[in-house]
Design a protein around this motif. Structure first.
Motif, PDB file in Angstrom:
ATOM      1  N   PHE A   1       0.851  -1.185   0.000  1.00 34.64           N
ATOM      2  CA  PHE A   1       0.000   0.000   0.000  1.00 34.64           C
ATOM      3  C   PHE A   1       0.883   1.229   0.000  1.00 34.64           C
ATOM      4  N   SER A   2       0.273   2.367  -0.395  1.00 32.47           N
ATOM      5  CA  SER A   2       0.991   3.629  -0.448  1.00 32.47           C
ATOM      6  C   SER A   2       1.093   4.205   0.961  1.00 32.47           C
ATOM      7  N   ASP A   3       2.302   4.357   1.468  1.00 29.08           N
ATOM      8  CA  ASP A   3       2.439   4.875   2.832  1.00 29.08           C
ATOM      9  C   ASP A   3       1.921   6.307   2.966  1.00 29.08           C
ATOM     10  N   PRO A   4       2.224   7.230   2.002  1.00 28.46           N
ATOM     11  CA  PRO A   4       1.643   8.578   2.146  1.00 28.46           C
ATOM     12  C   PRO A   4       0.114   8.559   2.238  1.00 28.46           C
ATOM     13  N   GLU A   5      -0.535   7.714   1.432  1.00 29.33           N
ATOM     14  CA  GLU A   5      -2.004   7.641   1.482  1.00 29.33           C
ATOM     15  C   GLU A   5      -2.474   7.072   2.820  1.00 29.33           C
ATOM     16  N   PHE A   6      -1.754   6.068   3.302  1.00 30.08           N
ATOM     17  CA  PHE A   6      -2.062   5.419   4.588  1.00 30.08           C
ATOM     18  C   PHE A   6      -1.919   6.423   5.735  1.00 30.08           C
ATOM     19  N   HIS A   7      -0.818   7.205   5.692  1.00 28.74           N
ATOM     20  CA  HIS A   7      -0.556   8.179   6.750  1.00 28.74           C
ATOM     21  C   HIS A   7      -1.495   9.375   6.688  1.00 28.74           C
ATOM     22  N   LYS A   8      -1.770   9.821   5.461  1.00 31.98           N
ATOM     23  CA  LYS A   8      -2.659  10.961   5.269  1.00 31.98           C
ATOM     24  C   LYS A   8      -3.985  10.722   5.995  1.00 31.98           C
ATOM     25  N   ARG A   9      -4.454   9.481   5.914  1.00 29.05           N
ATOM     26  CA  ARG A   9      -5.740   9.112   6.544  1.00 29.05           C
ATOM     27  C   ARG A   9      -5.587   8.744   8.023  1.00 29.05           C
ATOM     28  N   GLU A  10      -4.361   8.545   8.469  1.00 31.61           N
ATOM     29  CA  GLU A  10      -4.097   7.912   9.766  1.00 31.61           C
ATOM     30  C   GLU A  10      -4.943   6.636   9.895  1.00 31.61           C
ATOM     31  N   THR A  11      -4.832   5.800   8.893  1.00 34.37           N
ATOM     32  CA  THR A  11      -5.623   4.567   8.838  1.00 34.37           C
ATOM     33  C   THR A  11      -5.265   3.637   9.993  1.00 34.37           C
ATOM     34  N   THR A  12      -6.280   3.091  10.621  1.00 33.95           N
ATOM     35  CA  THR A  12      -6.070   2.000  11.575  1.00 33.95           C
ATOM     36  C   THR A  12      -6.217   0.692  10.805  1.00 33.95           C
ATOM     37  N   LEU A  13      -5.147  -0.101  10.807  1.00 32.30           N
ATOM     38  CA  LEU A  13      -5.156  -1.363  10.048  1.00 32.30           C
ATOM     39  C   LEU A  13      -5.205  -2.530  11.030  1.00 32.30           C
ATOM     40  N   LEU A  14      -6.191  -3.403  10.878  1.00 28.50           N
ATOM     41  CA  LEU A  14      -6.389  -4.513  11.812  1.00 28.50           C
ATOM     42  C   LEU A  14      -6.527  -5.832  11.081  1.00 28.50           C
ATOM     43  N   ALA A  15      -5.903  -6.872  11.626  1.00 27.60           N
ATOM     44  CA  ALA A  15      -6.223  -8.229  11.202  1.00 27.60           C
ATOM     45  C   ALA A  15      -7.355  -8.740  12.077  1.00 27.60           C
ATOM     46  N   SER A  16      -8.143  -9.649  11.538  1.00 27.04           N
ATOM     47  CA  SER A  16      -9.188 -10.285  12.341  1.00 27.04           C
ATOM     48  C   SER A  16      -9.129 -11.778  12.046  1.00 27.04           C
ATOM     49  N   ARG A  17      -8.918 -12.544  13.106  1.00 28.05           N
ATOM     50  CA  ARG A  17      -8.728 -13.982  12.919  1.00 28.05           C
ATOM     51  C   ARG A  17      -9.695 -14.766  13.803  1.00 28.05           C
ATOM     52  N   ASN A  18     -10.377 -15.731  13.217  1.00 27.47           N
ATOM     53  CA  ASN A  18     -11.262 -16.624  13.976  1.00 27.47           C
ATOM     54  C   ASN A  18     -12.247 -15.822  14.833  1.00 27.47           C
ATOM     55  N   ALA A  19     -12.489 -16.297  16.052  1.00 29.80           N
ATOM     56  CA  ALA A  19     -13.452 -15.665  16.954  1.00 29.80           C
ATOM     57  C   ALA A  19     -13.203 -16.214  18.348  1.00 29.80           C
TER      58      ALA A  19
END
Ligand SMILES: [Zn+2]
Ligand SMILES: [Zn+2]
Length: 338
Positions: free
Chosen positions: A267-285
């Motif tokens: 992914f584009s880091d400037p775009e990621f940072h511009k949004r201050e995106t929270t990125l999460l994995a989700s596994r099982n339950a």
């Protein structure tokens, strides 16, 4: 005593065989299996594309049944209807110590790492067996895939009015849409298949459906006044779709990756940072997510009849499973009935 078992002998081959009924050890429950939901994972095992899997393997991790034998004082009695939490966690590792049993370092999933439920009887450690109260056997066998969606929604912390995009409207995407709606989110579903989008609209009641194609991002922009989404949940299993999803997260938003792909994601880091995106994995339950699903089922918030689209007996499975993999069959959830 002998019992019938369906075993995936090698990729592409299911055989009905006879095996000795398992002997219950102290601390375990002997369950007479009544329903087994078939899942994407089972299709991967059958097609031979599930990594690190040894054949022969008995598939099946979405299971409900009746208690046949159990220790006294375990809170269960013979005849009780139960469901199984198929992620066998160790209870002591760094993840389990935090209550994150879903990503236990030593996790063993029933029907993947150890033989599963496509058998008349199975034994399961008591702590993974839960009494199914106020729901029927069909519903109890559908908790697991729904819990994966509920877990993703809990990770994303969806609250009332949050604009939520679910990318990929297979069973897990539909599950995420159900629990995003239940949390008060305003949900858009996007998928290449119109039939799946129709289910999201008609059975789940999502606000918007968008067909995945060239003009889709323009449509998503229009639907959100150019802001895009507070939460994007990926359930596509496609590296290209996961990468495209970063641009659909609005400023200050959250991106939850539910589907796992055997690829590196860029992914584009400037775009990621511009949004201050929270990125999460989700596994099982976790057990909490299973309870969330059962509560929603009891409240009538899960369109069970629309989800359980196909059905076969254990004897019919070898013939039915390849058919269910054909998109024209429009399978959402297929149940094996014993
Ligand atoms: Zn599953
Ligand atoms: Zn653990």
């Amino acid at each position: 005593m002998k019992m019938n078992v369906v075993v995936c002998t090698r990729p592409g081959q299911l055989d009905m065989i006879q095996r000795e009924r398992p002997m219950r050890q102290p601390g375990e429950v002997l369950i007479r299996v009544r329903r087994v939901g078939m899942c994407g994972t089972d299709m991967h095992i059958y097609r031979g594309v599930q990594p690190f899997l040894e054949y022969p393997r008995v598939m099946g991790h979405e299971v409900s049944g009746e208690v046949a034998e159990v220790d006294e004082g375990a809170g269960l009695s013979p005849g009780d209807q139960v469901y199984v939490m198929p992620y066998m966690s160790c209870g002591t590792c760094i993840a389990c110590a935090k209550g994150k049993t879903n990503c236990c370092t030593r996790i063993e999933v029933l029907g993947v790492h150890r033989d599963g439920a496509l058998a008349e009887y199975i034994t399961v450690p008591h702590r993974f067996v839960v009494k199914a109260e106020g729901i029927d056997l069909d519903a109890a066998a559908m908790i697991e895939f729904l819990a994966i969606g509920a877990h993703a929604v809990r990770r994303a912390n969806i609250t009332v009015g949050r604009k939520t995009l679910v990318v990929g409207a297979g069973p897990i995407g539909i599950a995420a849409a159900i629990f995003a709606k239940a949390a008060g989110g305003m949900v858009t579903a996007i998928d290449a298949r119109q039939d799946r989008l129709d289910t999201c609209r008609d059975a789940v009641g999502v606000e918007h459906i968008v067909v995945a194609r060239e003009e889709a991002d323009a449509e998503l922009s229009r639907l959100t006044d150019g802001d895009f989404y507070d939460v994007v949940i990926d359930a596509t299993g496609s590296p290209a779709a996961i990468e495209a999803g970063f641009a659909r997260v609005g400023h200050g938003g959250t991106y939850v990756l539910v589907s796992v792909v055997a690829a590196d994601i860029r992914f584009s880091d400037p775009e990621f940072h511009k949004r201050e995106t929270t990125l999460l994995a989700s596994r099982n339950a976790t057990a909490e997510d299973f309870e969330t699903v059962v509560t929603a089922m009891r409240a009538g918030k899960v369109p069970l009849a629309a989800l359980a689209t196909h059905r076969a007996t254990l004897t019919e499975l070898a013939e039915a499973l390849p058919r269910w993999m054909d998109p024209r069959e429009r399978v959402i959830k297929a149940l094996v009935e014993l």
